[in-house]
Design a protein around this motif. Structure first.
Motif, PDB file in Angstrom:
ATOM      1  N   VAL A 131       0.834  -1.204   0.000  1.00 23.74           N
ATOM      2  CA  VAL A 131       0.000   0.000   0.000  1.00 23.74           C
ATOM      3  C   VAL A 131       0.867   1.251   0.000  1.00 23.74           C
ATOM      4  CG1 VAL A 131      -1.568   1.400   1.400  1.00 23.74           C
ATOM      5  CG2 VAL A 131      -2.045  -1.018   1.045  1.00 23.74           C
ATOM      6  N   LEU A 132       1.843   1.298   0.903  1.00 24.82           N
ATOM      7  CA  LEU A 132       2.700   2.482   0.995  1.00 24.82           C
ATOM      8  C   LEU A 132       3.518   2.669  -0.276  1.00 24.82           C
ATOM      9  CD1 LEU A 132       3.367   4.729   3.009  1.00 24.82           C
ATOM     10  CD2 LEU A 132       5.296   3.362   3.787  1.00 24.82           C
ATOM     11  N   ALA A 133       4.031   1.579  -0.822  1.00 23.84           N
ATOM     12  CA  ALA A 133       4.782   1.667  -2.076  1.00 23.84           C
ATOM     13  C   ALA A 133       3.888   2.151  -3.208  1.00 23.84           C
ATOM     14  CB  ALA A 133       5.387   0.307  -2.417  1.00 23.84           C
ATOM     15  N   GLY A 134       2.653   1.666  -3.229  1.00 22.34           N
ATOM     16  CA  GLY A 134       1.725   2.084  -4.276  1.00 22.34           C
ATOM     17  C   GLY A 134       1.385   3.554  -4.206  1.00 22.34           C
ATOM     18  N   THR A 135       1.195   4.071  -2.986  1.00 25.38           N
ATOM     19  CA  THR A 135       0.848   5.488  -2.856  1.00 25.38           C
ATOM     20  C   THR A 135       2.015   6.381  -3.262  1.00 25.38           C
ATOM     21  OG1 THR A 135       1.448   5.416  -0.503  1.00 25.38           O
ATOM     22  CG2 THR A 135      -0.865   5.107  -1.050  1.00 25.38           C
ATOM     23  N   PHE A 136       3.219   6.028  -2.850  1.00 31.33           N
ATOM     24  CA  PHE A 136       4.373   6.838  -3.265  1.00 31.33           C
ATOM     25  C   PHE A 136       4.652   6.655  -4.758  1.00 31.33           C
ATOM     26  CE2 PHE A 136       5.227   7.666   1.152  1.00 31.33           C
ATOM     27  CZ  PHE A 136       5.915   8.870   1.129  1.00 31.33           C
ATOM     28  N   GLY A 137       4.397   5.460  -5.272  1.00 31.87           N
ATOM     29  CA  GLY A 137       4.568   5.244  -6.704  1.00 31.87           C
ATOM     30  C   GLY A 137       3.634   6.104  -7.527  1.00 31.87           C
ATOM     31  N   ALA A 138       2.478   6.469  -6.948  1.00 33.40           N
ATOM     32  CA  ALA A 138       1.522   7.316  -7.662  1.00 33.40           C
ATOM     33  C   ALA A 138       2.087   8.705  -7.937  1.00 33.40           C
ATOM     34  CB  ALA A 138       0.227   7.429  -6.857  1.00 33.40           C
ATOM     35  N   MET A 139       3.155   9.080  -7.225  1.00 34.96           N
ATOM     36  CA  MET A 139       3.773  10.385  -7.469  1.00 34.96           C
ATOM     37  C   MET A 139       4.323  10.496  -8.883  1.00 34.96           C
ATOM     38  SD  MET A 139       5.688  10.926  -3.778  1.00 34.96           S
ATOM     39  CE  MET A 139       6.718  12.260  -4.375  1.00 34.96           C
ATOM     40  N   ALA A 140       4.545   9.361  -9.517  1.00 40.55           N
ATOM     41  CA  ALA A 140       5.047   9.385 -10.893  1.00 40.55           C
ATOM     42  C   ALA A 140       4.025   9.965 -11.866  1.00 40.55           C
ATOM     43  CB  ALA A 140       5.436   7.974 -11.333  1.00 40.55           C
ATOM     44  N   SER A 141       2.776  10.133 -11.404  1.00 39.03           N
ATOM     45  CA  SER A 141       1.757  10.726 -12.276  1.00 39.03           C
ATOM     46  C   SER A 141       2.015  12.214 -12.503  1.00 39.03           C
ATOM     47  CB  SER A 141       0.363  10.530 -11.679  1.00 39.03           C
ATOM     48  OG  SER A 141       0.239  11.206 -10.429  1.00 39.03           O
ATOM     49  N   LEU A 142       2.818  12.833 -11.641  1.00 44.73           N
ATOM     50  CA  LEU A 142       3.201  14.228 -11.851  1.00 44.73           C
ATOM     51  C   LEU A 142       4.413  14.276 -12.787  1.00 44.73           C
ATOM     52  CD1 LEU A 142       2.999  15.640  -8.201  1.00 44.73           C
ATOM     53  CD2 LEU A 142       1.319  15.892 -10.018  1.00 44.73           C
ATOM     54  N   PRO A 143       4.395  15.141 -13.798  1.00 47.36           N
ATOM     55  CA  PRO A 143       5.506  15.182 -14.767  1.00 47.36           C
ATOM     56  C   PRO A 143       6.729  15.922 -14.244  1.00 47.36           C
ATOM     57  CG  PRO A 143       3.878  16.830 -15.343  1.00 47.36           C
ATOM     58  CD  PRO A 143       3.321  16.090 -14.154  1.00 47.36           C
ATOM     59  N   LEU A 144       7.126  15.594 -13.006  1.00 46.94           N
ATOM     60  CA  LEU A 144       8.259  16.259 -12.368  1.00 46.94           C
ATOM     61  C   LEU A 144       9.309  15.229 -11.986  1.00 46.94           C
ATOM     62  CD1 LEU A 144       6.201  18.599 -10.026  1.00 46.94           C
ATOM     63  CD2 LEU A 144       7.611  19.359 -11.938  1.00 46.94           C
ATOM     64  N   VAL A 145      10.556  15.496 -12.302  1.00 47.67           N
ATOM     65  CA  VAL A 145      11.639  14.571 -11.989  1.00 47.67           C
ATOM     66  C   VAL A 145      11.744  14.365 -10.480  1.00 47.67           C
ATOM     67  CG1 VAL A 145      14.144  14.274 -12.035  1.00 47.67           C
ATOM     68  CG2 VAL A 145      12.939  15.022 -14.096  1.00 47.67           C
ATOM     69  N   PHE A 146      11.610  15.447  -9.701  1.00 51.12           N
ATOM     70  CA  PHE A 146      11.700  15.320  -8.244  1.00 51.12           C
ATOM     71  C   PHE A 146      10.649  14.349  -7.714  1.00 51.12           C
ATOM     72  CE2 PHE A 146      10.007  16.604  -4.105  1.00 51.12           C
ATOM     73  CZ  PHE A 146      11.142  16.487  -3.317  1.00 51.12           C
ATOM     74  N   ALA A 147       9.410  14.482  -8.178  1.00 51.70           N
ATOM     75  CA  ALA A 147       8.331  13.605  -7.719  1.00 51.70           C
ATOM     76  C   ALA A 147       8.578  12.170  -8.152  1.00 51.70           C
ATOM     77  CB  ALA A 147       6.992  14.102  -8.258  1.00 51.70           C
ATOM     78  N   ALA A 148       9.012  11.985  -9.389  1.00 52.55           N
ATOM     79  CA  ALA A 148       9.262  10.629  -9.892  1.00 52.55           C
ATOM     80  C   ALA A 148      10.403   9.966  -9.121  1.00 52.55           C
ATOM     81  CB  ALA A 148       9.580  10.686 -11.382  1.00 52.55           C
ATOM     82  N   GLU A 149      11.462  10.717  -8.864  1.00 50.41           N
ATOM     83  CA  GLU A 149      12.616  10.139  -8.165  1.00 50.41           C
ATOM     84  C   GLU A 149      12.288   9.807  -6.710  1.00 50.41           C
ATOM     85  OE1 GLU A 149      16.386  11.948 -10.670  1.00 50.41           O
ATOM     86  OE2 GLU A 149      15.798  12.942  -8.817  1.00 50.41           O
ATOM     87  N   LEU A 150      11.642  10.733  -6.012  1.00 47.02           N
ATOM     88  CA  LEU A 150      11.301  10.468  -4.609  1.00 47.02           C
ATOM     89  C   LEU A 150      10.284   9.330  -4.517  1.00 47.02           C
ATOM     90  CD1 LEU A 150      11.759  11.367  -1.689  1.00 47.02           C
ATOM     91  CD2 LEU A 150       9.809  12.916  -1.937  1.00 47.02           C
ATOM     92  N   GLY A 151       9.288   9.346  -5.411  1.00 50.21           N
ATOM     93  CA  GLY A 151       8.286   8.294  -5.399  1.00 50.21           C
ATOM     94  C   GLY A 151       8.874   6.925  -5.669  1.00 50.21           C
ATOM     95  N   PHE A 152       9.743   6.823  -6.673  1.00 41.24           N
ATOM     96  CA  PHE A 152      10.353   5.535  -7.001  1.00 41.24           C
ATOM     97  C   PHE A 152      11.233   5.043  -5.864  1.00 41.24           C
ATOM     98  CE2 PHE A 152      13.903   2.990  -8.484  1.00 41.24           C
ATOM     99  CZ  PHE A 152      13.262   2.001  -9.223  1.00 41.24           C
ATOM    100  N   THR A 153      12.060   5.927  -5.307  1.00 45.05           N
ATOM    101  CA  THR A 153      13.000   5.516  -4.262  1.00 45.05           C
ATOM    102  C   THR A 153      12.270   5.032  -3.018  1.00 45.05           C
ATOM    103  OG1 THR A 153      14.623   7.125  -5.076  1.00 45.05           O
ATOM    104  CG2 THR A 153      14.952   6.272  -2.851  1.00 45.05           C
ATOM    105  N   VAL A 154      11.265   5.784  -2.574  1.00 50.84           N
ATOM    106  CA  VAL A 154      10.525   5.374  -1.381  1.00 50.84           C
ATOM    107  C   VAL A 154       9.744   4.089  -1.652  1.00 50.84           C
ATOM    108  CG1 VAL A 154       8.731   6.025   0.266  1.00 50.84           C
ATOM    109  CG2 VAL A 154      10.396   7.722  -0.489  1.00 50.84           C
ATOM    110  N   ALA A 155       9.107   3.994  -2.832  1.00 50.33           N
ATOM    111  CA  ALA A 155       8.338   2.788  -3.153  1.00 50.33           C
ATOM    112  C   ALA A 155       9.235   1.559  -3.191  1.00 50.33           C
ATOM    113  CB  ALA A 155       7.620   2.968  -4.494  1.00 50.33           C
ATOM    114  N   PHE A 156      10.366   1.660  -3.883  1.00 50.31           N
ATOM    115  CA  PHE A 156      11.293   0.527  -3.957  1.00 50.31           C
ATOM    116  C   PHE A 156      11.864   0.202  -2.580  1.00 50.31           C
ATOM    117  CE2 PHE A 156      15.599  -1.182  -4.442  1.00 50.31           C
ATOM    118  CZ  PHE A 156      15.332  -2.313  -5.209  1.00 50.31           C
ATOM    119  N   GLY A 157      12.229   1.244  -1.833  1.00 47.82           N
ATOM    120  CA  GLY A 157      12.800   1.022  -0.507  1.00 47.82           C
ATOM    121  C   GLY A 157      11.827   0.363   0.447  1.00 47.82           C
ATOM    122  N   VAL A 158      10.565   0.757   0.389  1.00 41.74           N
ATOM    123  CA  VAL A 158       9.547   0.158   1.257  1.00 41.74           C
ATOM    124  C   VAL A 158       9.344  -1.314   0.911  1.00 41.74           C
ATOM    125  CG1 VAL A 158       7.064   0.148   1.727  1.00 41.74           C
ATOM    126  CG2 VAL A 158       8.344   2.287   1.863  1.00 41.74           C
TER     127      VAL A 158
END
Length: 704
Positions: free
Chosen positions: A625-652
């Motif tokens: 669930v937590l990985a999925g919610t942070f992964g949803a940040m990739a829906s924003l066309p921003l590198v910062f959001a995509a990078e933070l979302g991917f890292t937290v999702a993968f790390g979780v």
């Protein structure tokens, strides 16, 4: 006392009182939450380092020049070459731009490039308190003017104004982010519980938590000086959805287990809340305290995010230990339809066979397992050596290519790199000539304009030879500062967009050195207080740090070689660390508190395996669930959001699947009762390990 408190929200009368209180609070909360976007500050002060030289220059320059202005660099292009008619249109457009609100004057009239394929106009735009939103409106109006009657002539607004306009459009996807996050949560809950009704309760509770948190943050922003911006707002949404749903999963799973043991659902919820409450509160406290430490940052965008997100976590916790229990008890057992947990029924065994066999496999050679896991994670962490977190150029901050990025590429192709985005130097008027002389002829400086003088202050604009967001331009700022600081009595300071990047990078480096060690110490103390031991907290912290390194290493490789990103934002390592360490330790807390609960009965080693078996399903679901919610940040066309979302999702996911289930379990089996040294539990001798058949009789905290 704890049992009485746990029984309050699930009591036969208490549940209705809790629902009534939340209903009363929800009305003003909805109204106030809707005003949060109006309280956002997206001007420079909400992002710049609070005590930086570039911030001081902004304040000093406002006294001599139009306050807080940024250049809008207008680029016209035609592949076959611009015509006299194109130049005439650009000149007419430049006059039309002056009629747009917040356009304060031209900086450069239309000029054709040497290759004859582009035209550049530079217009100064006032950036008011509305920040990027105001820039977006100005750029939209300029675009309407520029594209009218273009007849095939390309039109782009680049520079800081163009970046601000495209940024606000990117953040404008926040509504879609909320929807996507909610859908992700519902889908995962449906797969977890196989019930079409049960996911509605966590979703309702999370919605109430989000409204309540946004209302409280709005009040603090309006009356207590809390600074928030668009970045904080979208992270707040993701964090509340992820963390609060995790707490709901743990509570529901324990409640379902207790329903098998208690005929009265009120008693079952009271016991479930009593048993799961300490772990939920400890995990929320860990996240909230870690986030509050961000207030020690000097980077304003990071500093404001800390308390806002901490409020979100705490409000999420409050709803999950009050509103959620009341809703579950009011609904009764039918909310689990079609598989209702009946009193006295045997515990589900489908998930336990997986986790019991995982535990059995680990128990055969736990030292080999944890040593091998450590080596693999350490190898993955090597990737962090390639992480470039020195900041991103404006055009590289988007995952797609907006009009600003196209304009920047055309500008770099056809015009001098530093045109339109000068370096600002503020100094005492009496020393203006000395400052100008120090900058003239300096490597990296193309031209220094005559100073603007007023009231004993002077401001000089220096055009750079390199692209303003490049490393070379940043080093020019360093040289300029060294030179002008030597002039006695000048009180000279260097600012501008390039200087802002330099100060942001320096501030981020300082924040990393100060906040990361503090987070480690605070989390360690919370673990020590919760577990009443020394060895276990140290081992758990070591596993989380190793997991963070592995997640960051893999993410670094993915950013460069798969996603093709140019680098990472300067604040990315700190935010990734805080979220991964604080959220990652949660799953260790959930597992180890359950192990500790069984130590007196079974001994440490047996309790480790039964703890893994009983919590395996729910912790994995919570991680997904937590990985999925942070992964949803990739829906924003921003590198910062995509990078933070991917890292937290993968790390979780790494934490829940590898660190918690394999590494922590193997370490506990190997270390045994020494995990609890020097507490009383340390004196409890370990019994023989249980067999797989023994483990399959353990009730699981699964939603199915």
């Amino acid at each position: 006392m704890m049992r009485k408190l746990a029984a309050l929200p699930s009591g036969k009368v208490g549940k209705w009182v809790v629902l009534a209180l939340w209903a009363v609070l929800l009305v003003p909360a909805v109204m106030l939450a809707g005003k949060l976007s109006g309280a956002e500050q997206n001007d420079n002060s909400a992002w710049l380092p609070g005590n930086s030289e570039s911030t001081a220059v902004v304040e000093r320059a406002e006294k001599l020049m139009p306050a807080d202005t940024v250049p809008a660099i207008v680029i016209y292009d035609r592949a076959a070459g611009v015509t006299p008619a194109d130049l005439a249109k650009a000149q007419a457009d430049a006059k039309a731009f002056q009629g747009i609100d917040n356009v304060v004057g031209p900086q450069q009239d239309p000029v054709a490039s040497q290759d004859g394929k582009a035209i550049q106009t530079i217009v100064q735009v006032h950036k008011d308190k509305s920040g990027w939103e105001g820039l977006g409106k100005v750029v939209d109006k300029m675009t309407d003017v520029g594209k009218k009657g273009a007849d095939g002539l390309g039109f782009h607004v680049a520079g800081p104004a163009g970046y601000g306009a495209d940024s606000i459009k990117a953040f404008g996807g926040g509504g879609a982010l909320t929807t996507i996050t909610a859908v992700v949560v519902v889908v995962i809950l449906l797969l977890t519980y196989r019930s079409p009704l049960l996911p509605l309760l966590p979703l309702i509770t999370v919605g109430v938590a989000l409204m309540g948190a946004e209302a409280l943050i709005y009040l603090l922003a309006q009356h207590a000086g809390l600074v928030i911006n668009k970045q904080t707002s979208f992270i707040l949404t993701v964090l509340i959805f992820g963390a609060a749903t995790d707490y709901a999963l743990l509570l529901i799973s324990r409640y379902r287990e207790e329903l098998l043991r208690h005929e009265d659902r009120h008693e079952a919820m009271a016991e479930a809340l009593y048993r799961s409450g300490p772990a939920i509160v400890a995990s929320a406290a860990t996240v909230a305290v870690s986030l509050m430490l961000l207030m020690l940052a000097v980077l304003n965008s990071t500093k404001g995010m800390g308390p806002a997100c901490a409020i979100g976590v705490l409000v999420g916790l409050l709803t999950m230990v009050t509103l959620m229990p009341a809703l579950l008890v009011v609904c009764g057992r039918w909310i689990f339809w079609p598989v209702k947990p009946a009193y006295g029924a045997p515990a589900a065994q489908r998930k336990e066979s997986v986790w019991s066999r995982v535990g059995s496999t680990i128990s055969r050679r736990p030292r080999v397992v944890w040593a091998g896991t450590v080596l693999v994670l350490a190898a993955l962490a090597i990737g962090t050596l390639g992480l470039d977190a020195s900041g991103l150029a404006n055009k590289d901050q988007f995952t797609d290519k907006p009009q600003m990025a196209v304009g920047e590429e055309l500008r770099a192709e056809h015009f001098p790199a530093g045109a339109g985005d000068p370096m600002y130097v503020a100094a005492k008027a009496a020393t203006a000539s000395q400052v100008k002389a120090a900058l003239d002829g300096m490597s990296g400086v193309a031209h220094v304009a005559d100073p603007v003088v007023k009231g004993g202050e002077a401001v000089l604009l220096a055009q750079l030879t390199d692209e303003p967001s490049s490393e070379a331009a940043m080093r020019t700022v360093d040289r300029a500062r060294t030179a002008v600081h030597r002039i006695e009595g000048a009180d000279a300071q260097v600012g501008g967009s390039t200087a802002i990047m330099v100060d942001t990078e320096d501030a981020a480096a300082r924040d990393n050195k100060v906040i990361i060690p503090l987070v480690l110490v605070v989390v360690l103390l919370i673990l020590a207080a919760l577990l009443r031991a020394v060895v276990a907290p140290l081992l758990l912290m070591a596993t989380v740090l190793l997991s963070f390194g592995a997640a960051l290493g893999v993410s670094s490789l993915m950013f460069e070689h798969v996603f093709g990103f140019a680098g990472a934002d300067a604040s990315f390592p700190l935010l990734a660390f805080v979220f991964l360490v604080a959220l990652g330790i949660d799953y260790n807390i959930f597992l180890v508190t359950r192990i500790r609960e069984g130590v007196l009965v079974e001994g440490t080693r047996r309790a480790a395996l039964t703890g893994l078996t009983s919590t395996g399903g729910v912790i994995t679901s919570a991680g997904v669930v937590l990985a999925g919610t942070f992964g949803a940040m990739a829906s924003l066309p921003l590198v910062f959001a995509a990078e933070l979302g991917f890292t937290v999702a993968f790390g979780v996911l790494l934490d829940t699947i590898v660190v918690r289930s394999v590494l922590v379990t193997a370490l506990t089996l190997d270390v045994g009762r020494w995990m609890w040294w020097p507490s009383k539990l340390f004196r409890r001798q370990d019994d023989t390990l249980p067999s797989v058949d023994d483990l399959e009789s353990v009730p699981t905290l699964t939603g199915r």
